[in-house]
Write a protein that holds these residues in place. Sequence first.
Motif, short mmCIF file in Angstrom:
data_model
loop_
_atom_site.label_atom_id
_atom_site.label_comp_id
_atom_site.label_asym_id
_atom_site.label_seq_id
_atom_site.Cartn_x
_atom_site.Cartn_y
_atom_site.Cartn_z
N LEU A 143 -1.90 26.27 -44.60
CA LEU A 143 -0.59 25.78 -44.99
C LEU A 143 0.41 26.09 -43.88
CD1 LEU A 143 0.95 24.95 -47.91
CD2 LEU A 143 1.83 27.26 -47.62
N LEU A 144 1.32 25.16 -43.63
CA LEU A 144 2.48 25.41 -42.77
C LEU A 144 3.66 25.67 -43.71
CD1 LEU A 144 1.93 22.60 -40.09
CD2 LEU A 144 1.05 24.94 -40.12
N HIS A 145 4.04 26.92 -43.83
CA HIS A 145 4.92 27.42 -44.89
C HIS A 145 6.39 27.27 -44.48
CE1 HIS A 145 6.53 29.97 -48.01
NE2 HIS A 145 5.38 30.46 -48.38
N THR A 146 6.88 26.03 -44.41
CA THR A 146 8.18 25.76 -43.80
C THR A 146 9.34 26.05 -44.75
OG1 THR A 146 7.12 24.03 -42.50
CG2 THR A 146 9.53 24.04 -42.56
N TYR A 147 10.27 26.89 -44.27
CA TYR A 147 11.52 27.19 -44.96
C TYR A 147 12.63 26.32 -44.34
CZ TYR A 147 9.64 31.75 -46.67
OH TYR A 147 8.92 32.76 -47.25
N PHE A 148 13.27 25.50 -45.14
CA PHE A 148 14.39 24.69 -44.67
C PHE A 148 15.71 25.30 -45.11
CE2 PHE A 148 10.96 21.56 -44.68
CZ PHE A 148 11.19 20.90 -43.48
N ARG A 149 16.70 25.26 -44.22
CA ARG A 149 18.05 25.67 -44.57
C ARG A 149 18.74 24.54 -45.33
NH1 ARG A 149 23.02 24.87 -43.60
NH2 ARG A 149 22.52 23.21 -42.14
N VAL A 150 19.43 24.88 -46.42
CA VAL A 150 20.21 23.90 -47.16
C VAL A 150 21.59 24.50 -47.43
CG1 VAL A 150 18.16 22.90 -48.25
CG2 VAL A 150 19.43 24.69 -49.45
N ASP A 151 22.56 23.63 -47.65
CA ASP A 151 23.92 24.11 -47.94
C ASP A 151 23.99 24.77 -49.31
OD1 ASP A 151 24.80 23.25 -45.51
OD2 ASP A 151 25.84 21.48 -46.25
N ASN A 152 23.36 24.14 -50.30
CA ASN A 152 23.35 24.69 -51.65
C ASN A 152 22.15 24.10 -52.38
OD1 ASN A 152 23.81 25.34 -54.40
ND2 ASN A 152 26.01 25.43 -54.06
N ILE A 153 21.25 24.95 -52.83
CA ILE A 153 20.03 24.47 -53.46
C ILE A 153 20.34 23.60 -54.68
CG2 ILE A 153 19.81 26.53 -54.91
CD1 ILE A 153 16.96 24.44 -53.33
N LYS A 154 21.49 23.82 -55.31
CA LYS A 154 21.83 23.05 -56.50
C LYS A 154 22.14 21.60 -56.17
CE LYS A 154 23.58 27.21 -58.75
NZ LYS A 154 24.75 27.91 -59.31
N ASP A 155 22.41 21.30 -54.91
CA ASP A 155 22.69 19.93 -54.48
C ASP A 155 21.51 19.30 -53.74
OD1 ASP A 155 25.31 20.04 -55.45
OD2 ASP A 155 26.05 20.92 -53.59
N THR A 156 20.43 20.05 -53.55
CA THR A 156 19.30 19.59 -52.74
C THR A 156 18.39 18.69 -53.56
OG1 THR A 156 19.38 21.63 -51.44
CG2 THR A 156 17.32 20.39 -51.41
N ARG A 157 17.86 17.65 -52.90
CA ARG A 157 16.93 16.73 -53.55
C ARG A 157 15.73 16.48 -52.62
NH1 ARG A 157 20.19 18.10 -56.62
NH2 ARG A 157 21.44 16.89 -58.10
N ILE A 158 14.57 16.21 -53.25
CA ILE A 158 13.35 15.91 -52.50
C ILE A 158 12.79 14.59 -53.03
CG2 ILE A 158 11.06 16.71 -51.82
CD1 ILE A 158 11.99 19.55 -52.68
N LYS A 159 12.51 13.68 -52.13
CA LYS A 159 11.97 12.38 -52.49
C LYS A 159 10.56 12.23 -51.91
CE LYS A 159 13.15 7.44 -52.29
NZ LYS A 159 14.15 6.44 -51.79
N GLY A 160 9.69 11.58 -52.66
CA GLY A 160 8.33 11.33 -52.18
C GLY A 160 7.26 12.02 -53.00
N LEU A 161 7.65 12.67 -54.09
CA LEU A 161 6.70 13.40 -54.93
C LEU A 161 6.42 12.70 -56.25
CD1 LEU A 161 8.22 16.98 -54.43
CD2 LEU A 161 6.30 15.96 -53.18
N GLN A 162 7.14 11.62 -56.52
CA GLN A 162 6.99 10.94 -57.80
C GLN A 162 5.56 10.45 -58.00
OE1 GLN A 162 9.39 7.38 -58.31
NE2 GLN A 162 9.71 7.83 -60.47
N ASN A 163 5.07 10.63 -59.23
CA ASN A 163 3.73 10.21 -59.69
C ASN A 163 2.60 11.11 -59.20
OD1 ASN A 163 4.72 7.95 -61.13
ND2 ASN A 163 4.78 6.75 -59.22
N LEU A 164 2.92 12.15 -58.44
CA LEU A 164 1.89 13.09 -58.02
C LEU A 164 1.61 14.10 -59.13
CD1 LEU A 164 2.86 14.01 -54.33
CD2 LEU A 164 1.32 12.21 -55.14
#
Length: 279
Positions: A143-164
């Motif tokens: 695994l490449l265990h990547t940590y991304f910086r975000v301004d606020n996790i409550k506003d963060t969204r991830i696209k591309g996981l639907q139906n998995l």
Amino acid sequence: MALEQTYSNGSGSQFTINLCGATVTSWKIGEEEILFCSKKAIRDGSKAIRGGIPLVFPNFGPWELGPQHGFARNKQWKLDTDSVKDQDENPSWTFILEDDEGTRNMWNKRFRLEYTVQLFIDTLKTSLYVNNTGEDSFSFTTLLHTYFRVDNIKDTRIKGLQNLKYVDKVNGGEHKEERELVCIDENYDRIYKDRVDNVTLYPDNNQSSITREISTNLPDIVVWNPWIEKAKGMSDFDDNEYLNMICVEVGAVSKPLTLAPGNKMVASQTIKVGQKSKI
């Protein structure tokens, strides 16, 4: 050589890597930091670094033979000096880890890992080559265990996981992701299996965001955020830092990979910082 080194491509993009685990601890485009690394992270080699892109090998998760997530993120790597010669406008650097007495006492296999980090103007490509240098096949997860910086996790969204289908490591069970945009509002640790599309991270807010496009040749995506209570229990993580990070990790973890003697495989990810766009 110092434990941490910074490399640049001359076009405003640079990364910093710690030879403990060959962990990329920072990637900047100009003044913008793309990755998250805890201000409490231990960087002296005494434990795995909390942030950046730790490398998981040869085991994801708890491991009866050794430390959680294997030994690659704890071992001392070395720069392949030949890899920095004759660089072009998109330079790359390669770091090496080979089996030694310590690794064989845990996991009696012969291997050579080659980790290549390549810089582009708006893109970081990381590639972990696994070479079986022994006389027997071996199986592993990675695994490449990547940590991304975000301004606020409550506003963060991830696209591309639907139906998995995903395994929920917090609440248990296997489920299907129904959402087009995945948001995080609790302790979140899920393995999304059999990825088809690339994944897009919107790190800022749900009105407009400079995206991170994540592409990989690996089948699984792990999404993790410790949330409030678990963050308080980690000594190398500040209590409120869960608000400013999200792990989107590419890997092969739901099913082990098997590598025959003399063979090699590559686990790669490409992260491209996109343009500001509305969700």
